[in-house]
Design a protein around this motif. Structure first.
Motif, short mmCIF file in Angstrom:
data_model
loop_
_atom_site.label_atom_id
_atom_site.label_comp_id
_atom_site.label_asym_id
_atom_site.label_seq_id
_atom_site.Cartn_x
_atom_site.Cartn_y
_atom_site.Cartn_z
N PHE A 4 33.54 3.37 -29.27
CA PHE A 4 33.06 2.35 -28.35
C PHE A 4 31.88 2.91 -27.56
CE2 PHE A 4 32.92 0.32 -24.19
CZ PHE A 4 32.86 -1.01 -24.56
N THR A 28 31.57 -0.30 -31.90
CA THR A 28 31.47 -1.50 -31.07
C THR A 28 30.58 -1.13 -29.89
OG1 THR A 28 33.66 -2.34 -31.66
CG2 THR A 28 32.70 -3.14 -29.61
N ASP A 35 31.32 -7.02 -20.56
CA ASP A 35 31.73 -6.99 -21.96
C ASP A 35 32.55 -5.74 -22.25
OD1 ASP A 35 30.53 -9.38 -22.57
OD2 ASP A 35 28.70 -8.49 -23.40
N THR A 38 36.15 -6.22 -21.13
CA THR A 38 36.87 -7.11 -22.04
C THR A 38 37.29 -6.38 -23.30
OG1 THR A 38 35.65 -9.05 -21.25
CG2 THR A 38 36.69 -9.23 -23.41
N GLN A 39 36.39 -5.58 -23.85
CA GLN A 39 36.69 -4.86 -25.09
C GLN A 39 37.79 -3.82 -24.89
OE1 GLN A 39 35.63 -5.40 -28.17
NE2 GLN A 39 34.27 -7.07 -27.58
N ASN A 42 41.29 -5.26 -24.61
CA ASN A 42 41.86 -5.95 -25.76
C ASN A 42 41.87 -5.13 -27.06
OD1 ASN A 42 42.37 -8.85 -24.80
ND2 ASN A 42 40.27 -8.50 -24.11
N ASN A 43 41.22 -3.99 -27.06
CA ASN A 43 41.15 -3.19 -28.28
C ASN A 43 41.32 -1.72 -27.98
OD1 ASN A 43 40.28 -5.36 -30.30
ND2 ASN A 43 38.66 -5.52 -28.75
N TYR A 45 40.14 2.18 -29.21
CA TYR A 45 39.15 2.95 -29.95
C TYR A 45 39.57 4.42 -29.96
CZ TYR A 45 36.62 -1.36 -29.17
OH TYR A 45 36.27 -2.69 -29.14
N ASP A 183 41.83 -5.44 -35.11
CA ASP A 183 41.48 -5.73 -33.72
C ASP A 183 42.34 -6.85 -33.13
OD1 ASP A 183 39.54 -3.78 -33.44
OD2 ASP A 183 37.95 -5.07 -34.19
#
Length: 225
Positions: A4, A28, A35, A38-39, A42-43, A45, A183
């Motif tokens: 990320f 990503t 942003d 948010t990433q 929810n995800n 890395y 994801d």
């Protein structure tokens, strides 16, 4: 392996992203803290690269959120902030590394390479993880080999194999696969089974075993081979 990147300088963002993608990583990248938050919420890395001064949430705030969920995943700060207060704050919040801008791209790659080896509990002097039975995984190229001949993998197969290697000889649940490879996006159960089956065919028989009702496990066969 998934990386990320939070960097608001468009040119530098693209330069780093392309360099990582050319080395086989899945990147990503975002250019603002909204942003980014948010990433990371929810995800998951494998490694995070964060600038500090970005629009929205700062890199420090994003780092703080990462540490609420992931204690051990490596975070590299890349920043033009050279004062000791910013550096100290980053380490206090749990960063693993602080790279001062401007830096050589290859210098960043060396830092990333070191932390990836740490994740995989590999000897820091080696680029290749021995899986046994002639199979090996090249950290630098993110490639699978059998007796030095590369075995072609799809992008999702690379992600799946990376997840297994991160948890070598440990059970990987179906939920972990769904989160890491897809994801958390909607998918059919048959898609996961199909990918497992295809990867099994590319490795030695029984290296990937089904843990009924739970998930799967990649068994290293290097001991005694």
């Amino acid at each position: 392996m998934k990386i990320f990147l939070l960097e608001d300088d468009f040119s530098l963002n693209r330069l780093i992203s392309k360099a990582l993608e050319d080395r086989g990583f899945f990147v990503t990248s975002v250019d603002d803290g909204y942003d980014a938050m948010t990433q990371v919420l929810n995800n998951k890395y494998d490694l995070y690269i964060l600038d500090i001064n970005v629009p929205g949430f700062s890199g420090h705030e994003v780092l703080q959120q990462i540490r609420k969920v992931h204690d051990n995943l490596p975070v590299i700060i890349v920043s033009a902030q050279l004062d000791i207060d910013n550096i100290s704050k980053a380490y206090d919040l749990g960063c693993n590394d602080y790279l001062k801008k401007p830096f050589e791209l290859e210098e960043l790659m060396l830092h990333i390479k070191y932390h990836i080896k740490t994740i995989l509990n590999s000897d820091v002097d080696k680029d290749v993880i021995d899986l046994g039975s002639g199979f090996s995984f090249d950290l630098k190229d993110q490639a699978l080999y059998k007796h030095n001949h590369e075995i072609v993998l799809t992008q999702k197969e690379k992600l799946l194999l990376t997840l297994f290697i991160n948890n070598l000889d440990k059970t990987v649940t179906s939920e972990m696969i769904h989160e890491y490879v897809w994801d958390n996006k909607e998918m059919e159960a048959v898609s996961m089974r199909s990918m497992i089956h295809k990867l099994q065919k590319k490795l030695k028989s029984a290296m990937i075993v089904n843990i009924r009702g739970v998930g799967y496990k990649l068994i290293s066969t290097k001991i005694g081979i």
